[in-house]
Write an enzyme that holds these catalytic residues in place. Structure first.
Site, PDB file in Angstrom:
ATOM      1  N   ASP A  46       0.835  -1.207   0.000  1.00 25.28           N
ATOM      2  CA  ASP A  46       0.000   0.000   0.000  1.00 25.28           C
ATOM      3  C   ASP A  46       0.873   1.261   0.000  1.00 25.28           C
ATOM      4  O   ASP A  46       0.350   2.375  -0.068  1.00 25.28           O
ATOM      5  CB  ASP A  46      -1.024  -0.009   1.142  1.00 25.28           C
ATOM      6  CG  ASP A  46      -0.378  -0.079   2.513  1.00 25.28           C
ATOM      7  OD1 ASP A  46       0.856  -0.176   2.603  1.00 25.28           O
ATOM      8  OD2 ASP A  46      -1.137  -0.031   3.510  1.00 25.28           O
ATOM      9  N   SER A  47       2.204   1.087  -0.007  1.00 24.68           N
ATOM     10  CA  SER A  47       3.102   2.221  -0.266  1.00 24.68           C
ATOM     11  C   SER A  47       2.783   2.833  -1.621  1.00 24.68           C
ATOM     12  O   SER A  47       3.180   3.955  -1.912  1.00 24.68           O
ATOM     13  CB  SER A  47       4.568   1.768  -0.231  1.00 24.68           C
ATOM     14  OG  SER A  47       4.771   0.646  -1.065  1.00 24.68           O
ATOM     15  N   ASP A  85      -1.045  -6.033   0.044  1.00 29.00           N
ATOM     16  CA  ASP A  85      -1.413  -5.457   1.339  1.00 29.00           C
ATOM     17  C   ASP A  85      -2.921  -5.336   1.470  1.00 29.00           C
ATOM     18  O   ASP A  85      -3.596  -4.857   0.545  1.00 29.00           O
ATOM     19  CB  ASP A  85      -0.812  -4.051   1.475  1.00 29.00           C
ATOM     20  CG  ASP A  85       0.538  -4.055   2.154  1.00 29.00           C
ATOM     21  OD1 ASP A  85       0.798  -4.975   2.959  1.00 29.00           O
ATOM     22  OD2 ASP A  85       1.332  -3.142   1.882  1.00 29.00           O
ATOM     23  N   LYS A 113      -0.955  -9.456   3.221  1.00 27.32           N
ATOM     24  CA  LYS A 113      -0.187  -8.930   4.354  1.00 27.32           C
ATOM     25  C   LYS A 113      -1.043  -7.901   5.074  1.00 27.32           C
ATOM     26  O   LYS A 113      -1.785  -7.148   4.429  1.00 27.32           O
ATOM     27  CB  LYS A 113       1.110  -8.284   3.845  1.00 27.32           C
ATOM     28  CG  LYS A 113       1.928  -7.605   4.918  1.00 27.32           C
ATOM     29  CD  LYS A 113       3.332  -7.269   4.437  1.00 27.32           C
ATOM     30  CE  LYS A 113       3.468  -5.929   3.757  1.00 27.32           C
ATOM     31  NZ  LYS A 113       3.053  -4.766   4.560  1.00 27.32           N
ATOM     32  N   GLU A 115      -0.985  -5.219   8.800  1.00 25.07           N
ATOM     33  CA  GLU A 115      -0.114  -4.630   9.815  1.00 25.07           C
ATOM     34  C   GLU A 115      -0.668  -4.843  11.218  1.00 25.07           C
ATOM     35  O   GLU A 115      -1.831  -4.530  11.483  1.00 25.07           O
ATOM     36  CB  GLU A 115       0.011  -3.117   9.550  1.00 25.07           C
ATOM     37  CG  GLU A 115       0.671  -2.803   8.221  1.00 25.07           C
ATOM     38  CD  GLU A 115       0.813  -1.303   7.975  1.00 25.07           C
ATOM     39  OE1 GLU A 115       0.520  -0.490   8.895  1.00 25.07           O
ATOM     40  OE2 GLU A 115       1.210  -0.935   6.862  1.00 25.07           O
ATOM     41  N   GLU A 183       9.544  -3.677  10.126  1.00 21.21           N
ATOM     42  CA  GLU A 183       9.845  -2.327   9.620  1.00 21.21           C
ATOM     43  C   GLU A 183      10.372  -1.439  10.747  1.00 21.21           C
ATOM     44  O   GLU A 183       9.725  -1.291  11.798  1.00 21.21           O
ATOM     45  CB  GLU A 183       8.583  -1.710   8.995  1.00 21.21           C
ATOM     46  CG  GLU A 183       8.837  -0.297   8.483  1.00 21.21           C
ATOM     47  CD  GLU A 183       7.866   0.171   7.411  1.00 21.21           C
ATOM     48  OE1 GLU A 183       6.952  -0.595   7.037  1.00 21.21           O
ATOM     49  OE2 GLU A 183       8.040   1.313   6.961  1.00 21.21           O
TER      50      GLU A 183
HETATM   51  O1  KIV Z   1       3.531  -1.028   1.562  1.00 18.58           O
HETATM   52  C1  KIV Z   1       4.669  -1.491   1.415  1.00 18.58           C
HETATM   53  O2  KIV Z   1       5.327  -1.318   0.396  1.00 18.58           O
HETATM   54  C2  KIV Z   1       5.209  -2.273   2.502  1.00 18.58           C
HETATM   55  C3  KIV Z   1       6.670  -2.591   2.446  1.00 18.58           C
HETATM   56  C4  KIV Z   1       7.464  -1.396   2.759  1.00 18.58           C
HETATM   57  C5  KIV Z   1       7.019  -3.729   3.329  1.00 18.58           C
HETATM   58  O3  KIV Z   1       4.528  -2.624   3.409  1.00 18.58           O
END
Ligand code: KIV
Length: 254
Positions: A46-47, A85, A113, A115, A183
């Protein structure tokens, strides 16, 4: 040369033998390039909200954004394992976590994934009970950056923080997560987590060299978002500057 599809079992088998490389991909050509270069795990992180969509943080990313970008990456049919994510607010209950994980898998992801640690354990257990491979994310949680006053703070600095991380990692491993991103965890604590987790690979970002693998936001690695580079990244290319140079030279030749 085409490779066989990477599996979560193969990633787990790397523990103690071979470092695991994970890079973010948000679009079709980047997924193809990274796959051709042999990256074993791609993450539609989600970056993307920050480095592709222009939001100030990841809390603006929606399921619709994620599905759109997972589909683009999946169209590259990468041999790499593809993670996605679960975006902010999409896994606040076990039922929503499962429904949204299924949507990401239908879009082409191989694992999801999310958090957090024990506070989202019911959601993680529900995802895994649905036989959806799961990767955790501990340490600095970008989806909680606003609660942290907008600061990306290093985790595991004191005894309480270290203990919290150890207990969260143990909970994720017991639940059956095959991997966990760490992280901005202090390097000694990241090393300790990596040593104590025997059935879960740790993938570090800004957490020192002693994790089972490393993940980076690809634009950070290749200078594709030149207006900001995290302190712990040394870019290995300057694609942003290469674009400016190519465009200026084309304009000059008009
Ligand atoms: O959103 C993302 O790109 C991430 C990575 C930095 C692990 O969670």
């Amino acid at each position: 040369m085409s490779r066989d599809k990477v599996t979560t079992t193969q990633v787990l088998a790397c523990k103690g033998r071979q470092r695991v490389g994970m890079l973010t991909a948000y679009d079709h050509p980047t997924a193809r390039l990274l796959d051709e270069a042999g990256v074993p795990v791609l993450l539609v992180g989600d970056s993307l909200g920050m480095v592709v969509l222009g939001f100030p943080d990841t809390t603006h990313v929606t399921m619709a954004h994620m599905v759109h970008h997972v589909q683009a990456v999946a169209r590259a049919r990468p041999a790499a394992l593809v993670g996605a994510d679960l975006p902010f607010g999409s896994y606040d209950t076990p039922a929503r976590a499962v429904a949204h994980s299924r949507e990401l898998l239908a879009a082409g992801a191989d694992f999801v994934k999310a958090e957090g640690g024990r506070e989202i354990l019911p959601q993680i257990q529900a995802i895994l009970a649905d036989e959806i491979p799961f990767c955790g994310h501990l340490g600095m949680l970008p989806q909680h950056v606003l609660e942290e006053g907008g600061k990306y703070r290093i985790k595991g600095r004191d005894d309480a923080g270290r203990l919290r991380l150890l207990e969260d990692a143990a909970a994720l491993e017991t639940a059956g997560a095959f991997a966990c991103v760490l992280e901005l965890v202090t390097p000694p604590v990241a090393r300790e987590l990596t040593a104590v987790c025997r059935r879960m690979v740790t993938i570090g970002i800004g957490s020192g060299p002693d994790c089972d693998g490393q993940v980076l936001v690809t634009p950070d690695l290749v200078g594709g978002f030149p207006w900001f580079t995290p302190r712990f990244v040394t870019p290995r290319a300057q694609t942003g500057e290469a674009i400016r140079t190519a465009v200026r030279s084309w304009l000059d030749a008009l």
